[in-house]
Design an enzyme around this catalytic site. Sequence first.
Site, mmCIF file in Angstrom:
data_model
loop_
_atom_site.group_PDB
_atom_site.id
_atom_site.type_symbol
_atom_site.label_atom_id
_atom_site.label_comp_id
_atom_site.label_asym_id
_atom_site.label_seq_id
_atom_site.Cartn_x
_atom_site.Cartn_y
_atom_site.Cartn_z
ATOM 1 N N TYR A 59 0.856 -1.197 0.000
ATOM 2 C CA TYR A 59 0.000 0.000 0.000
ATOM 3 C C TYR A 59 0.890 1.244 0.000
ATOM 4 O O TYR A 59 1.712 1.439 0.908
ATOM 5 C CB TYR A 59 -0.942 0.030 1.215
ATOM 6 C CG TYR A 59 -1.937 -1.119 1.261
ATOM 7 C CD1 TYR A 59 -2.274 -1.861 0.127
ATOM 8 C CD2 TYR A 59 -2.575 -1.461 2.453
ATOM 9 C CE1 TYR A 59 -3.181 -2.907 0.176
ATOM 10 C CE2 TYR A 59 -3.499 -2.513 2.518
ATOM 11 C CZ TYR A 59 -3.781 -3.233 1.370
ATOM 12 O OH TYR A 59 -4.680 -4.271 1.427
HETATM 13 N N1 NAP Z 1 -6.420 -8.522 1.085
HETATM 14 C C1 NAP Z 1 -6.696 -7.880 -0.004
HETATM 15 O O1 NAP Z 1 -6.425 -8.343 -1.107
HETATM 16 C C2 NAP Z 1 -7.357 -6.531 0.081
HETATM 17 C C3 NAP Z 1 -7.909 -5.929 -1.067
HETATM 18 C C4 NAP Z 1 -8.532 -4.691 -0.921
HETATM 19 C C5 NAP Z 1 -8.579 -4.070 0.326
HETATM 20 N N2 NAP Z 1 -8.014 -4.681 1.418
HETATM 21 C C6 NAP Z 1 -8.116 -4.098 2.775
HETATM 22 O O2 NAP Z 1 -9.453 -3.743 3.000
HETATM 23 C C7 NAP Z 1 -9.542 -2.364 3.346
HETATM 24 C C8 NAP Z 1 -10.812 -1.795 2.836
HETATM 25 O O3 NAP Z 1 -10.838 -1.878 1.428
HETATM 26 P P1 NAP Z 1 -11.592 -0.807 0.546
HETATM 27 O O4 NAP Z 1 -11.086 0.569 0.842
HETATM 28 O O5 NAP Z 1 -11.552 -1.286 -0.849
HETATM 29 O O6 NAP Z 1 -13.036 -0.990 1.153
HETATM 30 P P2 NAP Z 1 -14.463 -0.473 1.248
HETATM 31 O O7 NAP Z 1 -14.666 -0.241 2.699
HETATM 32 O O8 NAP Z 1 -15.305 -1.439 0.519
HETATM 33 O O9 NAP Z 1 -14.553 0.901 0.429
HETATM 34 C C9 NAP Z 1 -14.077 2.082 0.949
HETATM 35 C C10 NAP Z 1 -14.709 3.267 0.200
HETATM 36 O O10 NAP Z 1 -16.104 3.279 0.458
HETATM 37 C C11 NAP Z 1 -16.530 4.635 0.645
HETATM 38 N N3 NAP Z 1 -17.060 4.774 1.996
HETATM 39 C C12 NAP Z 1 -16.631 4.175 3.121
HETATM 40 N N4 NAP Z 1 -17.409 4.533 4.159
HETATM 41 C C13 NAP Z 1 -18.358 5.348 3.665
HETATM 42 C C14 NAP Z 1 -19.457 6.037 4.243
HETATM 43 N N5 NAP Z 1 -19.735 5.915 5.536
HETATM 44 N N6 NAP Z 1 -20.228 6.786 3.461
HETATM 45 C C15 NAP Z 1 -19.947 6.902 2.140
HETATM 46 N N7 NAP Z 1 -18.922 6.289 1.547
HETATM 47 C C16 NAP Z 1 -18.142 5.518 2.303
HETATM 48 C C17 NAP Z 1 -15.317 5.516 0.474
HETATM 49 O O11 NAP Z 1 -15.359 5.920 -0.875
HETATM 50 P P3 NAP Z 1 -14.898 7.387 -1.328
HETATM 51 O O12 NAP Z 1 -13.469 7.491 -0.936
HETATM 52 O O13 NAP Z 1 -15.138 7.307 -2.794
HETATM 53 O O14 NAP Z 1 -15.787 8.353 -0.605
HETATM 54 C C18 NAP Z 1 -14.175 4.577 0.709
HETATM 55 O O15 NAP Z 1 -13.011 4.955 -0.001
HETATM 56 C C19 NAP Z 1 -8.268 -1.746 2.776
HETATM 57 O O16 NAP Z 1 -7.911 -0.544 3.421
HETATM 58 C C20 NAP Z 1 -7.282 -2.843 2.998
HETATM 59 O O17 NAP Z 1 -6.809 -2.804 4.339
HETATM 60 C C21 NAP Z 1 -7.403 -5.890 1.301
#
Ligand code: NAP
Length: 325
Positions: A59
């Site tokens: 990351y």
């Molecule tokens: N192991 C793996 O392969 C893998 C892959 C992906 C992620 N991860 C882990 O999982 C974590 C989460 O992944 P992700 O960021 O893709 O997940 P997510 O939680 O599905 O999406 C996050 C996005 O959702 C929006 N959001 C979140 N809370 C919100 C709210 N209360 N109201 C409105 N919009 C909201 C934001 O979008 P906007 O920024 O557009 O507002 C945010 O950037 C990562 O940080 C990482 O640690 C792991």
Amino acid sequence: MEYTTLGSTGMEVSRIALGCMSFGSSDWREWVLDEDESREIIERAIDLGINFFDTANMYSLGDSERVLGNVLADYDRDEQVVATKGFFQMDDDNPNSGGLSRKAIEQELANSLDRLGMETVDLYQTHRWDYDTPIEETLRALDDAVRRGQARYVGTSSMWAHQFADALATSERENLERFQTMQNHYNLLYREEEREMLPLCEREGVGVIPWSPLARGYLTRPHEAFDATTRGETDEHARNHPYFEGGGREINERVEELAADYGVTMAQISLAWLLHQDAVDAPIVGTTSVEHLEDAVEALEIDLSESDQAYLEEPYEPVLVSGHE
Ligand SMILES: NC(=O)c1ccc[n+]([C@@H]2O[C@H](COP(=O)([O-])OP(=O)(O)OC[C@H]3O[C@@H](n4cnc5c(N)ncnc54)[C@H](OP(=O)(O)O)[C@@H]3O)[C@@H](O)[C@H]2O)c1
């Protein structure tokens, strides 16, 4: 904050984990926050009782670990559960900076600890399956890392269930540390894990900590508004995952409808659904603002009725496997 015991470990983690992929450097991805904005969110998470942080060496090419380590340095390390990962190649010119060979694991874990400014991580996870390294070599290297005190537990991330079963059986046969957690792709719009992986995790007492629980934002706002944020506009992975296929659009509409009924946000309904799934210990939530983080924590209070859960699930149609190969 609610806490739960992570899988079969004795370690207590908050039911919301803070995903740190959004923290580090905007040079890596346009939507990633730089250190000052990241600090504000991490500090607020600690205020709210979140003690579980997930990052990875890849990351922001190390800057996510650096930022997390800098912030946590101001707090009591004993109170935090820090998880990181390794697998993806860190240096294009060095093939041994990726994969899960003994060499790569020893080097990459040492580099992660260095960036985090810590002697030990609580959970060291393998980010993907390594088709070039025998699983026994990987598990021995991880077991040695635990013996050296560099990691307390080991976990893993997206793979096929048959591979995970193989890894668990190898640990048992060779008396090595076993993967205690599965960090997998699971949300209302991607439920392929319900076929094999989640039943396996439940049977084996493995902790489940889903990634992209909000479908990278698609479960937080109406379909038409998906492009309204920097991430929505620029996160190519959101489009590579099959969120817009099958029953995706209708699920998105039902989330919006129930959010209005319950008087909460779409993100809260989506997270509440995940928190009601028996297999799930703690979704790893990504956030780019303090308000969104607060929303996520409040989702713990939503009691989603069984009929509403079924209503959200009903339009789902199987989609292509996404998140691993
Ligand atoms: N192991 C793996 O392969 C893998 C892959 C992906 C992620 N991860 C882990 O999982 C974590 C989460 O992944 P992700 O960021 O893709 O997940 P997510 O939680 O599905 O999406 C996050 C996005 O959702 C929006 N959001 C979140 N809370 C919100 C709210 N209360 N109201 C409105 N919009 C909201 C934001 O979008 P906007 O920024 O557009 O507002 C945010 O950037 C990562 O940080 C990482 O640690 C792991």
